[in-house]
Design a protein around this motif. Structure first.
Motif, PDB file in Angstrom:
ATOM      1  N   LYS A  17       5.719   1.883 -27.325  1.00 45.61           N
ATOM      2  CA  LYS A  17       4.829   0.738 -27.462  1.00 45.61           C
ATOM      3  C   LYS A  17       4.818   0.249 -28.908  1.00 45.61           C
ATOM      4  N   ASP A  52      -3.512   5.471 -26.162  1.00 44.33           N
ATOM      5  CA  ASP A  52      -2.531   5.030 -25.167  1.00 44.33           C
ATOM      6  C   ASP A  52      -1.564   6.148 -24.789  1.00 44.33           C
ATOM      7  N   GLY A  53      -1.221   6.970 -25.774  1.00 47.44           N
ATOM      8  CA  GLY A  53      -0.288   8.067 -25.503  1.00 47.44           C
ATOM      9  C   GLY A  53      -0.859   9.081 -24.537  1.00 47.44           C
ATOM     10  N   ASN A  60       4.436  18.046 -23.642  1.00 44.26           N
ATOM     11  CA  ASN A  60       4.271  16.638 -23.962  1.00 44.26           C
ATOM     12  C   ASN A  60       4.394  16.414 -25.468  1.00 44.26           C
ATOM     13  N   TYR A  78      -0.978   7.650 -21.050  1.00 46.63           N
ATOM     14  CA  TYR A  78       0.334   7.672 -20.413  1.00 46.63           C
ATOM     15  C   TYR A  78       0.742   9.087 -20.000  1.00 46.63           C
ATOM     16  N   ASP A 127      -1.254  10.271 -16.924  1.00 49.36           N
ATOM     17  CA  ASP A 127      -1.554   9.282 -15.895  1.00 49.36           C
ATOM     18  C   ASP A 127      -1.592   9.896 -14.497  1.00 49.36           C
ATOM     19  N   SER A 141       7.478  14.920 -21.409  1.00 47.83           N
ATOM     20  CA  SER A 141       6.989  13.558 -21.610  1.00 47.83           C
ATOM     21  C   SER A 141       6.940  13.236 -23.096  1.00 47.83           C
ATOM     22  N   ASN A 191      10.255  11.653 -19.349  1.00 45.38           N
ATOM     23  CA  ASN A 191       9.198  10.713 -18.990  1.00 45.38           C
ATOM     24  C   ASN A 191       8.833  10.018 -20.299  1.00 45.38           C
ATOM     25  N   PHE A 195       5.658   9.939 -25.644  1.00 47.28           N
ATOM     26  CA  PHE A 195       5.132   8.610 -25.948  1.00 47.28           C
ATOM     27  C   PHE A 195       5.399   8.361 -27.427  1.00 47.28           C
ATOM     28  N   GLN A 211       7.653   6.548 -22.715  1.00 48.49           N
ATOM     29  CA  GLN A 211       7.085   5.217 -22.906  1.00 48.49           C
ATOM     30  C   GLN A 211       7.042   4.917 -24.401  1.00 48.49           C
TER      31      GLN A 211
END
Length: 321
Positions: free
Chosen positions: A173, A190-191, A89, A194, A197, A121, A169, A123, A171
Motif C-alpha cells: 500500500k 492496515d497491516g 507474519n 490485512y 482478515d 503473510s 500472502n 504487508f 499486500q
C-alpha cells in the motif's frame, strides 16, 4: 486479531549495526564509517535468546508476527527471505530496500522462487515522499526517474512486483499523504487488518437470531475451530469462553433451551479447566429443574477451584434433590 504479547526491542544505540543486512564502506559516493551489516547476528539474538526467554516467562505459542520500520523494515524483509519460518507474519513499513545498491532486492526474486513461503503473510507500505527535492515525482512517474533521490521508492515498488507473483500472502500500500516518519501508524493498522482478515467471527447475525437452528450454529463453531487450527498450526478455542457463555444465557432468556444447552456444553468442552464454565452449565440445569446434573456441574466447579461459594451451592442443590 488474536490476543498477543507485544515485544518491543530498542534500537536507539546500534540501529544501523543491528538492522542492515550487508556491510558497506561507501554510501552515496562517500566513505561510510558507521558500523553496519549485523542483521544476521541480530536475527540470531532474536531466535536463540529473545524468543526462548519470552517462551520461558509467558504463556505464548509459536505463532509470531514481526513488524519493522525503515531499516527495521529492511530487517523484516530480510528475516522473511532468509528465515521464513521464524515468524508467520511480516509487516515492513517503508523498508530501506535501497541499502547496499539494492542487494537484498536483487536477491529476492531467486529466493522467493526457490523457497517455501506458503502460509507466510507480508504487508509492505511506502510513504508519500518519493523524491526528496522534486514534488512533481509521484507514484505514476517515479519509476521513470533514475536518480539517487528515488532509489528508495523504486526499490520498494520493484520488490512489491516480485512479491505479488510469489506464493506469499502479500499486500502493498502506498500512503500518498504520509512522510517516512508518519507512515508507521496507518501501516500498522492496515497491516494488521490485512494479516488477520481471516480471524474475525463470521455470520454474527446468525448467532444473534433466535431463528437460526442449533445445528447450523454448532456447525459454524466447528468450522471456525478448523479454520483457526489451519492458520495457527495448533488447536485454539473458536470462541472466547465469555462469548460462548453469553450465547448460552442469551438463548436461555429466549427460551431456546436446546441451543442454550449446546453453548454451555461447548464452553465446557473448549475450556475444561474452567470452574466458571461448569457453574454456568449448572445454571442451565437448575433453570430446567434438573438438580442432579446441576449438582454434578457445581461439584466439578468446586473440584477445579476449591471455592467455598461452589461448596455452598452444592449444599443448596442437595436440598432440592
Amino acid at each position: 486479531m488474536p490476543e498477543m504479547i507485544l515485544v518491543g526491542i530498542s534500537n536507539g544505540t546500534n540501529r544501523t549495526r543491528d538492522l542492515t543486512t550487508s556491510e558497506i564502506k561507501l554510501r552515496h559516493g562517500r566513505a561510510y564509517g558507521e558500523e553496519n551489516g549485523g542483521a544476521d547476528k541480530f536475527t540470531a539474538f532474536i531466535e536463540k535468546e529473545l524468543i526462548p526467554y519470552i517462551e520461558s516467562k509467558y504463556p505464548v505459542t509459536p505463532y509470531r508476527t514481526l513488524v519493522g520500520h525503515s531499516y527495521a523494515g529492511l530487517f523484516t524483509i530480510n528475516t522473511l527471505l532468509q528465515h521464513p519460518g521464524l515468524f508467520d507474519n511480516y509487516l515492513a513499513i517503508d523498508p530501506s530496500l535501497d541499502w547496499d545498491n539494492q542487494k537484498l532486492l536483487k536477491q529476492s526474486q531467486e529466493i522467493l522462487d526457490s523457497g517455501d513461503f506458503k502460509g507466510r503473510s507480508l504487508f509492505m507500505s511506502l510513504g508519500g515522499q518519493l523524491h526528496m527535492q522534486n514534488s512533481d515525482i509521484d507514484i505514476h512517474n517515479v519509476m521513470e526517474d533514475s536518480s539517487e533521490y528515488t532509489l528508495f521508492a523504486r526499490s520498494n515498488i520493484e520488490f512489491s512486483k516480485i512479491a505479488e507473483n510469489s506464493e506469499l500472502n502479500f499486500q502493498w500500500k502506498y500512503y500518498e499523504r504520509d512522510l517516512h516518519g508518519s507512515v508507521s501508524l496507518p501501516s500498522i493498522l492496515d497491516g494488521l487488518i490485512y494479516i488477520f482478515d481471516w480471524y474475525p467471527i463470521e455470520h454474527t447475525d446468525m448467532f444473534n437470531s433466535p431463528e437460526t437452528p442449533k445445528e447450523e450454529l454448532v456447525q459454524l463453531i466447528r468450522k471456525r475451530e478448523q479454520k483457526l487450527k489451519e492458520h495457527f498450526g495448533y488447536f485454539v478455542p473458536p470462541f472466547e469462553e465469555e462469548l460462548l457463555s453469553m450465547l448460552g444465557f442469551m438463548n436461555m432468556e429466549w427460551g431456546e433451551t436446546e441451543k442454550s444447552l449446546a453453548f454451555f456444553q461447548l464452553t465446557v468442552e473448549y475450556f475444561p479447566r474452567s470452574a466458571i464454565a461448569y457453574d454456568s452449565l449448572a445454571d442451565y440445569y437448575e433453570s430446567q429443574n434438573d438438580f442432579v446434573n446441576a449438582l454434578k456441574s457445581v461439584t466439578r466447579a468446586y473440584e477445579l477451584s476449591g471455592k467455598d461459594s461452589y461448596k455452598d451451592r452444592m449444599t443448596e442443590l442437595k436440598d432440592k434433590i
